[in-house]
Scaffold this motif. Structure first.
Motif, PDB file in Angstrom:
ATOM      1  N   VAL A 192       0.832  -1.201   0.000  1.00  0.00           N
ATOM      2  CA  VAL A 192       0.000   0.000   0.000  1.00  0.00           C
ATOM      3  C   VAL A 192       0.870   1.256   0.000  1.00  0.00           C
ATOM      4  O   VAL A 192       0.511   2.281  -0.614  1.00  0.00           O
ATOM      5  N   GLY A 193       2.034   1.180   0.638  1.00  0.00           N
ATOM      6  CA  GLY A 193       2.933   2.330   0.655  1.00  0.00           C
ATOM      7  C   GLY A 193       3.504   2.633  -0.725  1.00  0.00           C
ATOM      8  O   GLY A 193       3.546   3.799  -1.152  1.00  0.00           O
ATOM      9  N   THR A 194       3.940   1.591  -1.433  1.00  0.00           N
ATOM     10  CA  THR A 194       4.494   1.793  -2.772  1.00  0.00           C
ATOM     11  C   THR A 194       3.425   2.219  -3.769  1.00  0.00           C
ATOM     12  O   THR A 194       3.702   3.018  -4.671  1.00  0.00           O
ATOM     13  N   SER A 195       2.212   1.697  -3.621  1.00  0.00           N
ATOM     14  CA  SER A 195       1.138   2.098  -4.546  1.00  0.00           C
ATOM     15  C   SER A 195       0.809   3.577  -4.377  1.00  0.00           C
ATOM     16  O   SER A 195       0.619   4.299  -5.369  1.00  0.00           O
ATOM     17  N   MET A 196       0.763   4.049  -3.140  1.00  0.00           N
ATOM     18  CA  MET A 196       0.473   5.462  -2.907  1.00  0.00           C
ATOM     19  C   MET A 196       1.608   6.354  -3.403  1.00  0.00           C
ATOM     20  O   MET A 196       1.372   7.351  -4.091  1.00  0.00           O
ATOM     21  N   SER A 197       2.849   5.987  -3.080  1.00  0.00           N
ATOM     22  CA  SER A 197       3.981   6.821  -3.491  1.00  0.00           C
ATOM     23  C   SER A 197       4.132   6.862  -5.001  1.00  0.00           C
ATOM     24  O   SER A 197       4.455   7.917  -5.572  1.00  0.00           O
ATOM     25  N   THR A 198       3.884   5.720  -5.678  1.00  0.00           N
ATOM     26  CA  THR A 198       4.008   5.672  -7.136  1.00  0.00           C
ATOM     27  C   THR A 198       3.055   6.636  -7.814  1.00  0.00           C
ATOM     28  O   THR A 198       3.459   7.479  -8.631  1.00  0.00           O
ATOM     29  N   TYR A 199       1.794   6.539  -7.473  1.00  0.00           N
ATOM     30  CA  TYR A 199       0.791   7.339  -8.185  1.00  0.00           C
ATOM     31  C   TYR A 199       0.675   8.764  -7.658  1.00  0.00           C
ATOM     32  O   TYR A 199       0.202   9.649  -8.377  1.00  0.00           O
ATOM     33  N   ILE A 200       1.120   9.007  -6.434  1.00  0.00           N
ATOM     34  CA  ILE A 200       1.226  10.394  -5.973  1.00  0.00           C
ATOM     35  C   ILE A 200       2.310  11.116  -6.767  1.00  0.00           C
ATOM     36  O   ILE A 200       2.168  12.289  -7.148  1.00  0.00           O
ATOM     37  N   TYR A 201       3.390  10.407  -7.054  1.00  0.00           N
ATOM     38  CA  TYR A 201       4.471  10.981  -7.858  1.00  0.00           C
ATOM     39  C   TYR A 201       3.996  11.269  -9.290  1.00  0.00           C
ATOM     40  O   TYR A 201       4.256  12.352  -9.835  1.00  0.00           O
ATOM     41  N   ILE A 202       3.294  10.316  -9.892  1.00  0.00           N
ATOM     42  CA  ILE A 202       2.776  10.524 -11.253  1.00  0.00           C
ATOM     43  C   ILE A 202       1.747  11.649 -11.255  1.00  0.00           C
ATOM     44  O   ILE A 202       1.721  12.484 -12.178  1.00  0.00           O
ATOM     45  N   ARG A 203       0.905  11.691 -10.242  1.00  0.00           N
ATOM     46  CA  ARG A 203      -0.088  12.770 -10.145  1.00  0.00           C
ATOM     47  C   ARG A 203       0.594  14.127 -10.071  1.00  0.00           C
ATOM     48  O   ARG A 203       0.119  15.108 -10.668  1.00  0.00           O
ATOM     49  N   HIS A 204       1.702  14.193  -9.344  1.00  0.00           N
ATOM     50  CA  HIS A 204       2.444  15.449  -9.224  1.00  0.00           C
ATOM     51  C   HIS A 204       2.983  15.897 -10.588  1.00  0.00           C
ATOM     52  O   HIS A 204       2.913  17.089 -10.941  1.00  0.00           O
ATOM     53  N   ILE A 205       3.505  14.944 -11.375  1.00  0.00           N
ATOM     54  CA  ILE A 205       4.025  15.285 -12.698  1.00  0.00           C
ATOM     55  C   ILE A 205       2.912  15.794 -13.611  1.00  0.00           C
ATOM     56  O   ILE A 205       3.061  16.814 -14.303  1.00  0.00           O
ATOM     57  N   LEU A 206       1.784  15.097 -13.624  1.00  0.00           N
ATOM     58  CA  LEU A 206       0.671  15.500 -14.479  1.00  0.00           C
ATOM     59  C   LEU A 206       0.085  16.832 -14.028  1.00  0.00           C
ATOM     60  O   LEU A 206      -0.345  17.644 -14.860  1.00  0.00           O
ATOM     61  N   LYS A 207       0.070  17.067 -12.717  1.00  0.00           N
ATOM     62  CA  LYS A 207      -0.468  18.326 -12.215  1.00  0.00           C
ATOM     63  C   LYS A 207       0.394  19.507 -12.649  1.00  0.00           C
ATOM     64  O   LYS A 207      -0.120  20.574 -13.005  1.00  0.00           O
ATOM     65  N   ASP A 208       1.710  19.318 -12.644  1.00  0.00           N
ATOM     66  CA  ASP A 208       2.617  20.381 -13.068  1.00  0.00           C
ATOM     67  C   ASP A 208       2.455  20.712 -14.545  1.00  0.00           C
ATOM     68  O   ASP A 208       2.759  21.837 -14.972  1.00  0.00           O
ATOM     69  N   ASN A 209       2.000  19.728 -15.318  1.00  0.00           N
ATOM     70  CA  ASN A 209       1.848  19.921 -16.766  1.00  0.00           C
ATOM     71  C   ASN A 209       0.385  19.964 -17.204  1.00  0.00           C
ATOM     72  O   ASN A 209       0.099  19.832 -18.389  1.00  0.00           O
ATOM     73  N   TYR A 210      -0.513  20.153 -16.248  1.00  0.00           N
ATOM     74  CA  TYR A 210      -1.947  20.120 -16.572  1.00  0.00           C
ATOM     75  C   TYR A 210      -2.336  21.250 -17.517  1.00  0.00           C
ATOM     76  O   TYR A 210      -3.173  21.057 -18.409  1.00  0.00           O
ATOM     77  N   GLY A 211      -1.733  22.402 -17.358  1.00  0.00           N
ATOM     78  CA  GLY A 211      -2.075  23.536 -18.215  1.00  0.00           C
ATOM     79  C   GLY A 211      -1.785  23.271 -19.681  1.00  0.00           C
ATOM     80  O   GLY A 211      -2.464  23.809 -20.561  1.00  0.00           O
ATOM     81  N   ASP A 212      -0.786  22.440 -19.959  1.00  0.00           N
ATOM     82  CA  ASP A 212      -0.422  22.136 -21.356  1.00  0.00           C
ATOM     83  C   ASP A 212      -1.169  20.934 -21.907  1.00  0.00           C
ATOM     84  O   ASP A 212      -1.553  20.927 -23.085  1.00  0.00           O
ATOM     85  N   TYR A 213      -1.385  19.921 -21.080  1.00  0.00           N
ATOM     86  CA  TYR A 213      -1.925  18.666 -21.590  1.00  0.00           C
ATOM     87  C   TYR A 213      -3.354  18.384 -21.136  1.00  0.00           C
ATOM     88  O   TYR A 213      -4.084  17.647 -21.793  1.00  0.00           O
ATOM     89  N   GLY A 214      -3.751  18.901 -19.989  1.00  0.00           N
ATOM     90  CA  GLY A 214      -5.113  18.693 -19.512  1.00  0.00           C
ATOM     91  C   GLY A 214      -5.401  17.282 -19.033  1.00  0.00           C
ATOM     92  O   GLY A 214      -6.551  16.837 -19.048  1.00  0.00           O
ATOM     93  N   ILE A 215      -4.373  16.553 -18.616  1.00  0.00           N
ATOM     94  CA  ILE A 215      -4.533  15.178 -18.116  1.00  0.00           C
ATOM     95  C   ILE A 215      -4.305  15.198 -16.607  1.00  0.00           C
ATOM     96  O   ILE A 215      -3.319  15.773 -16.134  1.00  0.00           O
ATOM     97  N   SER A 216      -5.194  14.579 -15.867  1.00  0.00           N
ATOM     98  CA  SER A 216      -5.050  14.523 -14.410  1.00  0.00           C
ATOM     99  C   SER A 216      -5.188  13.089 -13.927  1.00  0.00           C
ATOM    100  O   SER A 216      -5.697  12.219 -14.649  1.00  0.00           O
ATOM    101  N   LEU A 217      -4.721  12.842 -12.719  1.00  0.00           N
ATOM    102  CA  LEU A 217      -4.773  11.502 -12.121  1.00  0.00           C
ATOM    103  C   LEU A 217      -5.210  11.629 -10.667  1.00  0.00           C
ATOM    104  O   LEU A 217      -4.808  12.562  -9.966  1.00  0.00           O
TER     105      LEU A 217
END
Length: 264
Positions: A192-217
């Motif tokens: 459960v720890g690795t699943s949260m850290s993995t997708y929190i990290y991916i969510r952070h990347i997509l959030k930083d680029n949301y203005g350009d791509y419009g993809i969220s997680l």
């Protein structure tokens, strides 16, 4: 706390950890409730800018006619959902589900004309950091997959030891049972720890680029709630094993002493 009650608790909580971990592991493998509502993460494409992600297509193209609105990512497979978040189909389980958003988009393009327009997966443009670090979070995805399977197996072993200990009063069974119960708890906690850290990290990347791509997680609340429940059950199981006595308690009764009577 009596030994019988303590052993009953180990049976109950090892069984609970086993069932909860199995349900979490089976999430998004079939298109029927509640499995299709259990996923590690959900990718939202409803606001995606097609001209940024697929530059070769027409600016007038609508995303609803080309791609699904949502991807629900499970451990073994994924499901796709429409704009109302209603699941329409799920893929068959095919081993560890890696996160490759480019391939995910390319494999689910519903318009043949669009497929003919783009040459390959490389025609899809996504944040560079998402692609550069892909091997890191896919290693974490393997870790959460393997550890949840280990946790399931060890929870089953712990359950077997609970039944065995209720019949056989052997110290070695108590020691091994407590050891496997701890490993089951540790495995599920790592998963459960690795699943949260993995997708929190991916969510952070997509959030930083949301203005350009419009993809969220977003993280799968049902999955995390079920798996955290399994972690808690596994911990209580281990905690109960710490109070299981190795042998039945024997109470020694001192024989009553004879009263002395005065001779008349």
């Amino acid at each position: 706390m009596s030994n019988i009650f303590t052993l009953f608790c180990t049976m109950l909580f090892s069984f609970a950890a086993l069932i909860l971990a199995c349900v979490a592991c089976a999430g998004s493998t079939k298109d029927y409730s509640p499995l299709n509502l259990i996923y590690v993460a959900e990718i939202n494409l409803t606001k995606m800018d097609l001209t940024k992600v697929i530059p070769d297509i027409s600016a007038s193209a609508e995303i609803s006619s080309i791609l699904p609105s949502y991807f629900n990512i499970g451990l073994w497979s994924y499901c796709i959902a429409d704009a109302n978040k209603k699941v329409t189909s799920c893929t068959s389980p095919h081993g560890i589900q890696q996160f490759n958003l480019k391939s995910l988009l390319y494999d689910n393009i519903q318009d043949n004309e669009v497929l003919q327009t783009i040459d390959s997966v490389a025609s899809i443009i996504l944040p560079d950091k998402l692609q550069d670090d892909m091997h890191y979070y896919n290693d974490l995805a393997r870790c959460m997959f393997i550890t949840i399977l280990i946790g399931i197996c060890l929870s089953f072993v712990s359950l077997v030891f609970s039944f065995a200990r209720s019949i056989i009063h052997a110290r070695v069974i108590t020691w091994f049972a407590g050891f496997f119960a701890f490993l089951a708890f540790l495995s599920l906690l790592i998963s459960v720890g690795t699943s949260m850290s993995t997708y929190i990290y991916i969510r952070h990347i997509l959030k930083d680029n949301y203005g350009d791509y419009g993809i969220s997680l977003s993280l799968g609340e049902n999955y995390l709630g079920i798996l955290w429940g399994g972690v808690v059950a596994a911990f209580i199981n281990f905690f109960c094993w710490c109070f299981v006595r190795s042998a039945p308690r024997v109470v020694y009764m001192q024989p009553p002493m004879m009263e002395k009577r005065e001779m008349l």
